[in-house]
Design an enzyme around this catalytic site. Structure first.
Site, PDB file in Angstrom:
ATOM      1  N   ASP A 190       3.382  -3.845   1.570  1.00 56.93           N
ATOM      2  CA  ASP A 190       2.912  -4.487   0.352  1.00 56.93           C
ATOM      3  C   ASP A 190       2.002  -5.668   0.667  1.00 56.93           C
ATOM      4  OD1 ASP A 190       3.130  -5.058  -2.583  1.00 56.93           O
ATOM      5  OD2 ASP A 190       4.092  -6.880  -1.837  1.00 56.93           O
ATOM      6  N   GLU A 237      -1.273  -1.375   1.608  1.00 57.21           N
ATOM      7  CA  GLU A 237      -1.859  -1.750   0.319  1.00 57.21           C
ATOM      8  C   GLU A 237      -2.814  -2.910   0.631  1.00 57.21           C
ATOM      9  OE1 GLU A 237      -0.936  -3.674  -4.044  1.00 57.21           O
ATOM     10  OE2 GLU A 237       0.161  -4.271  -2.263  1.00 57.21           O
TER      11      GLU A 237
END
Length: 719
Positions: A401, A454
């Site tokens: 993330d 990401e």
């Protein structure tokens, strides 16, 4: 004869002795051996062995007496009870020299084997070994119901320069709640802390760690693990269903609770298999105190959340997926951690896991703290955590993330609010090295896994191997494609001709990384609207646009990701505290979108042309990229030794009959048409096939007249 120094006895009784094992337990001294015991609520204490000796009360809670060498137990008595127990201070250390060396060096690849709480048999007695890193602490105690949360009772042993504290507590077992009570660097008692390497936790809002045993699940996924490497690479179909376990489905007959891991192992996996997805991606299931963070603010980085069950039950969910041929990817959050008092913040009274300077150590966007990647023990903590999930729980990949927030020191900061690196630049050099090490160790240590970034910037080489100068990820989310395509499809079709390049621009960088095309949870929350509500027009046109969008996504180069609920066109935004609106599937148009996604997955997996070249330039070429006036796009997907697939998209509400170029002659089957009545469309098409003539068109030797329904995507393959 003085059995114990009275200053030491006072320090023990007050819980501020820096080395309790030097005094407590059995020790040889002038005049022979002696036992010193710390039992705060006892009036009398005896040592029991080959003989029985009552210990002298030196001061409140501290008892001492002569004892020759030999094993013993203690008996304590007060006005209400008498109890026998093993003295934790008679046991030697558990951690070995190799553990100490690797922890100090910051290279302990299996750190969770050394730190945390482990049920073991030590020196013939069953109990729990606790170990925690707190180098600046003056004293660390483990506290729980087993000692009335009294920090004087189980003061831990400090292991030299490593900063690790440990103790073996005999007689307790799995299921015990515990925390660490820490006397900080300045002699201040800190808020009690959860275990950074705890393998379990209490249900929120309670915040204690819980002793859990690892390895209890009997794995049966050998076949999957053997073939995994062949099913998770750039040439294979990867279609990911992103899931928040707490809101996928709920049990309303039982107070609206979320499903357990066992229930998910059947219901969720059955659904994913039926829908044809190859993988599920779980929003973070690492333990987190706040439901509204969706797991992205974890405190128990080594604990599967208790919201759905115990660790062995989470393992059963992963195993069930593998037995059905479904991979499991975990959203992993090494970029920041919350400021809750029971977490890592100023863990030993100093900025231990975080930077001391808020310009380096505080995320303004999320009100969270940033790990100090340059500290070897912190980097080791995170690197070992990645391997922990891959090894202990057989996970098939990690989606990391907020990578962009890790790569740049000035991420979301204005001038003067950040600290440059040693070269004066904005790159976070320590985070970059951490990510490289994580990928190298993950790919080197767990065969066949994938890592996914990401990453929302143009940082070079995100999915390039480390030994070729990259960060080493297997894949990267294609945020540019996502933003451009969503922006295009949200436009009224009358204006799309002026923005034609929003769908073609991605082809200029499609192969710069190994991309995944994500329609994630982030796109359907915080006022962004659901996928169906992003689409323009009346209800029928909204559904037509959405069907065309999904077909365009599945046809475009790049692996696929879709967040739950969007596969049946849920009207409302996702809400983490509510189940998906499954009742919508009683309505034909919603069921039609679901059937389309199922068929897209089927085609994507069955047709090599649609997946082999997701990350290979030879797998894609435009046939018609410049017809902005009609908003028509035509392109070809290819794979070695396989039939090509030609995709034609008409993204206006006007039906069109036109000639398109084709790479070969003969009859071509209409293998998918988003306007089919089966998907809720008007059922306009080409009656199942077209015939290619030897008429050159659009740089192709063959061509055919085709009918393109309004707001639809049609796919053709040679018969």
């Amino acid at each position: 004869m003085e059995l114990i120094d009275h200053g030491a006895a006072q320090a023990l009784a007050e819980g501020r002795h820096g080395d309790p094992f030097a005094v407590l337990g059995w020790h040889e001294g002038p005049g022979g051996g002696r036992i010193v015991a710390l039992v705060p609520d006892a009036d009398r204490v005896w040592a029991l062995g080959a003989r029985e000796v009552e210990l002298q009360r030196v001061r409140d809670g501290v008892f001492a007496g002569l004892w020759s060498a030999g094993r013993y137990r203690l008996r304590a008595q007060n006005a209400t009870a008498t109890w026998d127990f093993e003295d934790p201070y008679r046991f030697g250390p558990v951690l070995g020299e190799i553990d100490e060396y690797l922890i100090g060096e910051g290279t302990h690849r299996q750190l969770w084997h050394a730190l945390g709480a482990h049920v073991i048999v030590h020196e013939g007695v069953r109990g729990v070994h606790f170990a925690v890193w707190a180098p600046s602490a003056q004293r660390v105690s483990v506290v729980g119901g087993f000692n009335n949360w009294d920090g004087r009772r189980h003061q831990m042993r400090k292991r030299g320069a490593t900063g690790v504290w440990e103790i073996f507590v005999p007689g307790i077992q799995a299921g015990e709640a515990y925390k660490y009570e820490i006397l900080g660097a300045e002699g201040t008692l800190l808020p009690v802390k959860a275990d950074p390497l705890g393998f379990g936790a209490e249900h929120a809002p309670a915040t204690s760690s819980v002793v859990r045993e690892l390895g209890l699940h009997p794995w049966g996924d050998g076949a999957w693990m053997t073939k995994r490497e062949a099913q998770q690479n750039i040439h294979t179909p990867i279609s990911i269903y992103e899931v928040h376990l707490g809101s996928w489905r709920r049990v309303w007959e039982d107070g609206g609770r979320p499903l357990s891991y066992f229930e998910l192992a059947s219901q969720l996996i059955d659904y994913v298999v039926d829908m044809g997805f190859t993988h599920i991606e779980l929003l973070p299931i690492t333990e987190h105190p706040f439901d509204g963070s969706w797991g992205y603010q974890p405190i128990g980085l080594y604990a599967p959340t208790i919201r759905h069950g115990r660790p062995e039950e989470f393992a059963a969910l992963v195993d069930a997926a593998h037995r059905r041929g479904v991979g499991v990817i975990l959203d992993w959050v090494p970029g920041h951690f919350p400021t809750d008092d029971h977490g890592l913040r100023r863990f030993d009274g100093t900025a231990l896991y975080e930077h001391a300077d808020p310009k380096e150590g505080f995320h303004q966007d999320w009100n969270t703290l940033i790990y100090n990647y340059g500290r070897r023990e912190v980097s080791n903590y995170l690197l070992a955590n990645a391997l922990f999930w891959l090894e202990e729980y057989h996970l098939d990949g990690l989606r990391v993330d907020a990578v962009a927030s890790m790569l740049y020191r000035d991420y979301s900061r204005s001038a003067g609010e950040w600290v440059p690196n040693k070269f004066g630049g904005r790159e976070n050099l320590e985070a970059i090295e951490f990510l490289k090490a994580m990928n190298a160790q993950a790919y080197g240590g767990a065969k066949g896994i994938v890592t996914i970034a990401e990453e929302s910037t143009a940082f070079p080489g995100v999915s390039r191997p480390v030994d070729r100068g990259g960060l080493g990820f297997g894949f990267k989310w294609n945020m540019g494609w996502m933003n451009d395509s969503l922006r295009y499809f949200a436009r009224d079709p009358i204006y799309r001709r002026f923005h034609h390049n929003e769908l073609t621009f991605a082809s200029s960088y499609t192969y710069s990384e190994n991309f995944i095309l994500p329609i994630s949870h982030d796109e359907v929350v915080h006022g962004k609207g659901s996928m169906i509500n992003k689409m323009p027009g009346d209800e029928a046109e909204k559904f037509a646009n959405l069907r065309a969008f999904y077909a365009f996504q599945w046809a475009h180069p790049g692996k696929k990701l879709l967040f739950m609920g969007q596969e049946f066109a849920q009207w409302r935004e996702w809400a983490h505290a509510e189940a998906l609106d499954w009742g919508l599937l009683d309505e034909p148009r919603h069921a039609g979108v679901q059937r389309l996604v199922r068929d897209l997955n089927r085609l994507y997996r069955a047709r090599p042309a649609l997946h082999w070249g997701d990350c290979e330039p030879s797998g894609f070429s435009w046939i018609e990229a410049d017809d902005s006036e009609t908003s028509v796009y035509v392109f070809e997907r290819r794979a070695p030794g396989a039939a090509p697939v030609v995709i034609a998209a008409n993204l206006t509400p006007v039906e069109r009959t036109m000639r398109i170029g084709l790479p070969q002659g003969g009859e071509w089957l209409e293998i998918l048409n988003t306007d089919s009545a089966h998907y809720g469309g008007a059922n306009w098409g080409n009656l199942g096939y077209i015939s290619a003539e030897e008429i050159p068109w659009s740089r192709r030797a063959f061509s055919a007249e085709v009918y393109l329904p309004p707001l639809a995507v049609v796919m053709f393959a040679p018969d």
